[in-house]
Each structure stands twice: as structure tokens, then as C-alpha cells.
Design a protein around this motif. Structure first.
Motif, mmCIF file in Angstrom:
data_model
loop_
_atom_site.group_PDB
_atom_site.id
_atom_site.type_symbol
_atom_site.label_atom_id
_atom_site.label_comp_id
_atom_site.label_asym_id
_atom_site.label_seq_id
_atom_site.Cartn_x
_atom_site.Cartn_y
_atom_site.Cartn_z
ATOM 1 N N PHE A 89 0.830 -1.204 0.000
ATOM 2 C CA PHE A 89 0.000 0.000 0.000
ATOM 3 C C PHE A 89 0.861 1.249 0.000
ATOM 4 O O PHE A 89 1.916 1.286 0.632
ATOM 5 C CB PHE A 89 -0.915 0.015 1.224
ATOM 6 C CG PHE A 89 -1.879 -1.120 1.256
ATOM 7 C CD1 PHE A 89 -3.075 -1.047 0.564
ATOM 8 C CD2 PHE A 89 -1.582 -2.269 1.961
ATOM 9 C CE1 PHE A 89 -3.969 -2.105 0.594
ATOM 10 C CE2 PHE A 89 -2.467 -3.326 1.991
ATOM 11 C CZ PHE A 89 -3.657 -3.246 1.296
ATOM 12 N N GLN A 93 -0.670 0.966 5.545
ATOM 13 C CA GLN A 93 -1.724 0.158 6.185
ATOM 14 C C GLN A 93 -1.166 -0.848 7.172
ATOM 15 O O GLN A 93 -1.636 -1.979 7.277
ATOM 16 C CB GLN A 93 -2.560 -0.585 5.123
ATOM 17 C CG GLN A 93 -3.287 0.309 4.162
ATOM 18 C CD GLN A 93 -4.542 0.933 4.749
ATOM 19 O OE1 GLN A 93 -4.890 0.667 5.895
ATOM 20 N NE2 GLN A 93 -5.202 1.766 3.996
ATOM 21 N N LEU A 94 -0.128 -0.427 7.904
ATOM 22 C CA LEU A 94 0.368 -1.306 8.968
ATOM 23 C C LEU A 94 -0.546 -1.174 10.180
ATOM 24 O O LEU A 94 -1.197 -0.141 10.361
ATOM 25 C CB LEU A 94 1.793 -0.925 9.341
ATOM 26 C CG LEU A 94 2.864 -1.289 8.304
ATOM 27 C CD1 LEU A 94 4.174 -0.603 8.629
ATOM 28 C CD2 LEU A 94 3.069 -2.792 8.244
ATOM 29 N N LEU A 95 -0.578 -2.220 10.989
ATOM 30 C CA LEU A 95 -1.373 -2.149 12.217
ATOM 31 C C LEU A 95 -0.514 -1.417 13.257
ATOM 32 O O LEU A 95 0.438 -1.982 13.790
ATOM 33 C CB LEU A 95 -1.744 -3.544 12.701
ATOM 34 C CG LEU A 95 -2.368 -4.446 11.625
ATOM 35 C CD1 LEU A 95 -2.634 -5.830 12.178
ATOM 36 C CD2 LEU A 95 -3.652 -3.835 11.103
ATOM 37 N N ILE A 96 -0.843 -0.151 13.499
ATOM 38 C CA ILE A 96 0.058 0.699 14.271
ATOM 39 C C ILE A 96 0.071 0.360 15.754
ATOM 40 O O ILE A 96 0.859 0.898 16.497
ATOM 41 C CB ILE A 96 -0.323 2.189 14.102
ATOM 42 C CG1 ILE A 96 -1.811 2.369 14.389
ATOM 43 C CG2 ILE A 96 0.007 2.673 12.705
ATOM 44 C CD1 ILE A 96 -2.193 3.790 14.619
ATOM 45 N N ASP A 97 -0.806 -0.539 16.171
ATOM 46 C CA ASP A 97 -0.868 -0.829 17.611
ATOM 47 C C ASP A 97 -0.026 -2.039 18.001
ATOM 48 O O ASP A 97 -0.113 -2.508 19.115
ATOM 49 C CB ASP A 97 -2.325 -1.041 18.026
ATOM 50 C CG ASP A 97 -2.951 -2.227 17.319
ATOM 51 O OD1 ASP A 97 -2.395 -2.664 16.292
ATOM 52 O OD2 ASP A 97 -3.987 -2.725 17.791
ATOM 53 N N ARG A 98 0.765 -2.569 17.060
ATOM 54 C CA ARG A 98 1.580 -3.745 17.413
ATOM 55 C C ARG A 98 2.901 -3.728 16.661
ATOM 56 O O ARG A 98 3.065 -2.980 15.705
ATOM 57 C CB ARG A 98 0.796 -5.027 17.131
ATOM 58 C CG ARG A 98 0.379 -5.171 15.683
ATOM 59 C CD ARG A 98 -0.711 -6.191 15.537
ATOM 60 N NE ARG A 98 -2.002 -5.611 15.905
ATOM 61 C CZ ARG A 98 -3.111 -6.310 16.055
ATOM 62 N NH1 ARG A 98 -3.091 -7.608 15.913
ATOM 63 N NH2 ARG A 98 -4.242 -5.715 16.368
ATOM 64 N N PHE A 106 0.016 -11.416 12.414
ATOM 65 C CA PHE A 106 -1.435 -11.256 12.250
ATOM 66 C C PHE A 106 -1.883 -11.760 10.882
ATOM 67 O O PHE A 106 -2.863 -12.486 10.771
ATOM 68 C CB PHE A 106 -1.838 -9.785 12.419
ATOM 69 C CG PHE A 106 -3.296 -9.547 12.152
ATOM 70 C CD1 PHE A 106 -4.229 -9.725 13.149
ATOM 71 C CD2 PHE A 106 -3.746 -9.207 10.874
ATOM 72 C CE1 PHE A 106 -5.572 -9.553 12.902
ATOM 73 C CE2 PHE A 106 -5.086 -9.041 10.619
ATOM 74 C CZ PHE A 106 -6.006 -9.216 11.633
ATOM 75 N N VAL A 107 -1.125 -11.354 9.850
ATOM 76 C CA VAL A 107 -1.513 -11.768 8.499
ATOM 77 C C VAL A 107 -1.473 -13.284 8.382
ATOM 78 O O VAL A 107 -2.392 -13.907 7.819
ATOM 79 C CB VAL A 107 -0.590 -11.116 7.457
ATOM 80 C CG1 VAL A 107 -0.902 -11.640 6.068
ATOM 81 C CG2 VAL A 107 -0.736 -9.617 7.507
ATOM 82 N N ALA A 110 -4.379 -14.720 10.264
ATOM 83 C CA ALA A 110 -5.640 -14.399 9.595
ATOM 84 C C ALA A 110 -5.842 -15.252 8.356
ATOM 85 O O ALA A 110 -6.972 -15.490 7.932
ATOM 86 C CB ALA A 110 -5.666 -12.918 9.217
ATOM 87 N N GLN A 142 8.169 3.582 15.121
ATOM 88 C CA GLN A 142 9.579 3.747 15.462
ATOM 89 C C GLN A 142 10.481 3.535 14.255
ATOM 90 O O GLN A 142 11.684 3.689 14.346
ATOM 91 C CB GLN A 142 9.965 2.757 16.566
ATOM 92 C CG GLN A 142 9.280 3.086 17.887
ATOM 93 C CD GLN A 142 9.447 1.992 18.907
ATOM 94 O OE1 GLN A 142 9.491 0.814 18.560
ATOM 95 N NE2 GLN A 142 9.510 2.358 20.172
#
Lengths: 288, 292
Positions: A89, A93-98, A106-107, A110, A142
């Protein structure tokens, strides 16, 4: 097109809500092809890619991606389609909470991976491919933009997808890393995957020549499709050039010739590939 | 660095805590209402079971027959307890009430032997009493059956009204509960709407995305329910200390049932609210994420 066609669009119109972005799109991409998608900002490149992964609906025409008919696709099937497509992307569209590793994990979870060891191996594998072996524990915020971009590329590779859609995957990378990523993408296309890359970096196209599809004036210009339908954009090139000059984007102006010449697959070889690439990288990608 | 992490974690815990507190408060309201309902039943039963009637016997009935009738009454399902009152006892009671020795004034005891009957709560209404009265009057030894029709009616009417009000209030509380919890969870989910979108874009199914949210929601519901149960137990303890006759310690089964109900309610409300809150952001088009 042939049995190898993995993306096939016929007279598709792409809408952003009620606004028509691209009309009458006709496009066929085979397995193993490496395709550049070029065009000015706002010309509809990203919208076209969004159509591919069913984030924008196909309202008229026929579109089939990796065996899914985009006109009739059900909400439930969209995740299945997206699993066949690795997407890089533009906005990450990274999951910013992990952490980075948790993002990749996760991927995998999923998409049905169960074995922890295999998952870890796969993650190490893709992280090594993009040269980020030591950053797995970090949070996305980071990382620098280039590092995040490489994480996204790594994520797109996780499930060895049939199609890779890359929206300016080298936009935040330094030239050396860019070349590394390009070599990686070309290698992937050689294993029978279709790679579609949207880019503004015409220097990159010069060094890694391949088939080019161009978005302009609300149309998609593709050599292959013109053979089937009479292309409406025969005399648009000059007009487009004028516009580009006014636009002031140096990159685009500098390389506007390249766009047009490269539009024809056959002339590709005339543009000398950059010395650091061996010719094997480019040739198989031309076969389509 | 370490400080920053600590700050981050505390901030996260704060939002987590406020959700739990929100659910706890609502469940506590529901729990207290449940306690009131439990006690309302107790109070109404107590009042109803003190409603009774007197069976006045004929003058010439032998005491053995009266005892036999009393035994028969005790064996029926509608009688809670009976008490045989001899004419002498009745006279003593009446003399205490009047403060006057009417027997020496009259020269004889005009009072008849009687049986005081206390009914079980579910029979303490005028219809049942009428049937019971007619049955009893078939017995030749019984002179009359005496009860205060209006009192019975009054008690039943009021209990019905109080019950209805309690029911209405509890339904209202339930709506408030769902709205409050839904709002808290919705906020938590809203803050993650872009993450949810990203998850969808990388090929996760809706149920896979929903699962951790619902698990977390249910855990919050359970924690809130446990807190509520502790609060309710404290409330019971406190009210038993201040008004001992109100709390029936023997009713422990009912209290356990109420606690179980609170736990279940906490889980169900959290689950349903999370389900719909997440669903909204799973269905939404990418563009709308920026407007809502």
C-alpha cells in the motif's frame, strides 16, 4: 487472452463514489508478467489498483482477478480474493498498535497458518528478503518511512501470492534499496507471479524496463488491449506532454519521452538497462 | 524510553478501566434492583401470608372434631399454618383489648371456638378465598368463615402496582445499561477503525477481525460483573448490619442466582454491544472512515 491471464478487465469503469475516474478500462495481465502502471498524480492509478482488490466496486464491464468475478463478488469472498494478492500500500496500512513481527504474525494467523515455528520461519524469511532482519521487535512508528515500506513489502510476500500489487513501493527508499526491491520483485515475477507496480520513478523504469500501462485523461492506455479495441487516445501524447510541462513535476517532465516510447513493448531493449542489472532480470518479464 | 512505554501503558489501562467502571456501574444498578425485587417478593409474601381467615365453629362441636378439622386443613396445599383458639383464649384476648371483664358482666362466655388460618401466598386472593370458604361451609360443624375482603383486595392491588413499577424501572435500566456499554465499547472500537480497515485489506475475514474485540469485550464484561458482585455483597452486608430484619441470610441460593444473572448479563451485554460496534466498521466503505 490465454489461459495464463490472471487479471482481465473489459470495458470497466472505475468510480470514486459518483465520480468517474477511469472509463472503459480494458486490460489483460498474464502470470509471470511485470507491469508498470504510470500516470500523473490523480490519474487513477491507485483507484485502478483498489478496483483490483475490491476496495472499489466494479459497476459496469467485466472484471476477473485470479478467478474471482469482481462484478458479482460477495463480501464474504473479498478476503479470499485479497489472500491471492500481495498488496504494497502507498499509505502502508500497517497495524500501528503492534510490533512489526506481530503485524506479519497477524496476516499469517488471519490467513490460516497454525504452526508457530513455520510462521516464525516464514517471517524471518520475508524480513531477510527486504533486509530488515533486526527490526522485528519495533513498533511501526519507530521505523523510518523506508523501513515501514519494506515491512509492507515483506507482508505482501508472506503468502506467496499469485499477484503483487505495489503502489509506489520504492517511493521512500534510497536508490540502492530501491534496486534491491526491484530485483526482488522481478525475481518474484519470474516464478510465475504477476507483478503490477504503480510508480512515478521513470529512472527506475529505464533501468528495469518492462511492459508499461499508462493512466491518462481518464483512460488506461495499454498496447495489448489496443489490438482488440480501437484505442481512443491516438493523438493524446502531445497534449499530455504539454500538460506535464505545466505541471512542474520534474521527474515526470524529464522522462515523459520514456513513457511514450516504452508504451511499445518492442522498443524496450533500446533503452539501455542500467549496468548493475544483469539482463536476466529484464528478459523474462518481457515475455508477456 | 522506558518512561514513555510506561506512560503509554498507563494511558491504555485508563481507557480500559473506564469501560470496566462504566459496565460495573450499570450492572450494579441492575443488581440493586434485583435485590429490591427479591425483597419485594419476600415482603409481599410476608404480607400475604399474614392474611388469613377465621373459621367460627358451632357452639356444640366437640373439641376432637375441631382438632380433626385443623389436621385436615393443615394437610391442604393452601394452608400455611392454623391455630386453634378456644373460647377461653378468645375471651382473654378480648378482655385485654377491652380492658373490661365482660364475662363476669354477662355471666357467661359468648365467644365460640375458632380456627385461625394463614394462607400460602399464592392462595391469598379473593377468588381462592371464596372457593375455600364455600368448601368449608359444607361442613356442618362450621358456623361461618370470616375474612376481610377489602384487605385482601388492597394488598393484592398494591403489590401488583409496585411490581409493575419495579418492572418498568428495570426495563429502563436495561436500556440505559445497553446504551452506556455500547457507547463505551463503540468509542474503543472507533479509535481502532483504521486498524480494522487495514486488517480487512490484508485478507482477514470479518469474524477473524471481530474475535479479539469480542473476547476483550467479554473479559471486560466478566471483570465488571465480578466487581459488581463484590459491591452487591458489600451492600448486603451493610444493610444487614443496619436493618437486620430486611436481609434474610438463609436466602443465599437466591443471592447466588442473582450473582449468576449479573455475570451473564455483563457478558451478554458486552458481547452484543461489541459485535454491533465492530460490525459497523467492518461494513463501512473506506471513504466514510474519515467522516464518522
Amino acid at each position: 487472452m490465454g489461459l495464463d491471464t490472471i487479471i482481465s478487465l473489459n470495458k470497466v469503469s472505475v468510480y470514486q463514489k459518483q465520480h468517474l475516474v477511469l472509463a472503459n478500462v480494458c486490460l489483460h495481465i498474464d502470470k509471470g508478467e511485470f507491469v508498470y502502471l504510470i500516470g500523473r498524480t490523480g490519474s487513477g492509478k491507485s483507484s485502478l489498483l483498489k478496483t483490483f482488490y475490491a476496495d472499489l466496486p466494479v459497476i459496469d464491464g467485466n472484471a476477473s482477478i485470479a478467478g474471482h468475478d469482481l462484478r458479482t463478488i460477495k463480501n464474504k469472498q473479498i478476503p479470499m480474493l485479497r489472500r491471492k494478492i500481495g498488496i504494497v500500500f502507498q499509505d502502508f496500512q500497517l497495524l500501528i498498535d503492534r510490533s512489526v513481527e506481530a503485524n506479519l504474525m497477524f496476516v499469517l494467523r488471519a490467513t490460516g497458518w497454525k504452526d508457530k515455528n513455520k510462521m516464525r520461519d516464514r517471517i524471518d524469511d520475508v524480513m531477510a528478503k527486504v533486509g530488515l532482519t533486526t527490526k522485528g521487535y519495533k513498533m511501526p512508528h519507530q521505523l523510518s518511512g523506508g523501513e515501514q515500506q519494506r515491512v509492507v513489502i515483506a507482508r505482501a510476500l508472506l503468502n506467496d501470492p499469485e499477484i503483487i500489487l505495489a503502489d509506489e513501493p520504492t517511493g521512500n527508499l534510497d536508490p540502492e534499496t530501491s534496486d534491491g526491491i526491484m530485483n526482488l520483485l522481478f525475481d518474484i515475477s519470474k516464478t510465475g507471479r504477476a507483478v503490477i507496480m504503480a510508480t512515478h520513478d521513470y529512472g527506475l523504469i529505464e533501468r528495469f524496463p518492462s511492459r508499461i500501462i499508462k493512466c491518462e485523461m481518464g483512460k488506461v492506455v495499454d498496447q495489448k488491449c489496443e489490438e482488440d479495441n480501437v484505442g481512443p487516445e491516438t493523438n493524446n501524447h502531445d497534449l499530455e506532454e504539454d500538460k506535464l510541462e505545466k505541471d512542474g513535476t520534474q521527474n515526470v517532465v524529464e522522462h515523459s519521452d520514456v513513457i511514450i516510447v516504452n508504451d511499445d513493448n518492442q522498443t524496450k531493449e533500446e533503452h539501455n538497462p542500467a549496468p548493475e542489472i544483469d539482463s536476466e532480470d529484464t528478459k523474462p518479464a518481457n515475455q508477456g | 524510553m522506558a518512561k514513555e512505554l510506561k506512560y503509554n501503558r498507563r494511558r491504555l489501562q485508563t481507557s480500559y478501566l473506564s469501560t470496566v467502571i462504566g459496565i460495573t456501574l450499570v450492572l450494579y444498578m441492575m443488581g440493586v434492583l434485583g435485590l429490591v425485587i427479591l425483597h419485594a417478593k419476600k415482603i409481599s409474601d410476608y404480607v400475604k401470608e399474614n392474611i388469613g381467615f377465621s373459621i367460627i365453629m358451632n357452639d356444640d362441636v366437640k373439641e376432637a372434631d375441631i382438632f380433626m378439622l385443623q389436621k385436615t386443613l393443615d394437610a391442604t396445599s393452601y394452608v400455611k399454618q392454623t391455630e386453634y383458639i378456644t373460647p377461653e383464649q378468645a375471651a382473654n384476648e378480648l378482655m385485654e383489648d377491652l380492658g373490661e371483664d365482660f364475662i363476669s358482666f354477662l355471666g357467661y362466655n359468648p365467644l365460640l371456638p375458632s380456627i385461625e388460618v394463614k394462607l400460602n401466598a399464592q392462595y391469598a386472593n379473593n377468588d381462592s378465598l371464596e372457593v375455600i370458604k364455600n368448601q368449608l361451609l359444607e361442613n356442618q360443624n362450621i358456623k361461618e368463615v370470616d375474612y376481610q375482603k377489602s384487605l385482601v383486595h388492597l394488598v393484592n392491588e398494591n403489590i401488583k402496582r409496585v411490581g409493575l413499577i419495579l418492572l418498568a424501572v428495570s426495563v429502563l435500566f436495561l436500556f440505559i445499561a445497553i446504551a452506556l456499554i455500547n457507547n463505551t465499547i463503540r468509542l474503543a472500537v472507533y479509535s481502532k477503525r483504521f486498524i480494522i480497515k487495514s486488517m480487512q485489506l490484508v485478507g482477514a475475514t470479518q469474524s477473524f477481525i471481530r474475535r479479539p474485540f469480542i473476547a476483550k469485550g467479554v473479559v471486560q464484561g466478566v471483570i465488571a460483573a465480578i466487581l459488581t458482585i463484590v459491591l452487591l455483597a458489600l451492600t448486603l452486608y451493610w444493610s444487614q448490619k443496619t436493618i437486620p430484619e430486611l436481609v434474610d441470610v438463609q436466602n443465599i441460593d437466591l443471592y447466588l442466582l442473582l450473582f449468576g444473572f449479573v455475570l451473564l448479563l455483563g457478558m451478554i451485554i458486552a458481547w452484543i454491544s461489541t459485535y454491533f460496534a465492530v460490525r459497523k466498521y467492518l461494513k463501512i466503505k473506506t471513504d466514510y472512515l474519515y467522516f464518522y
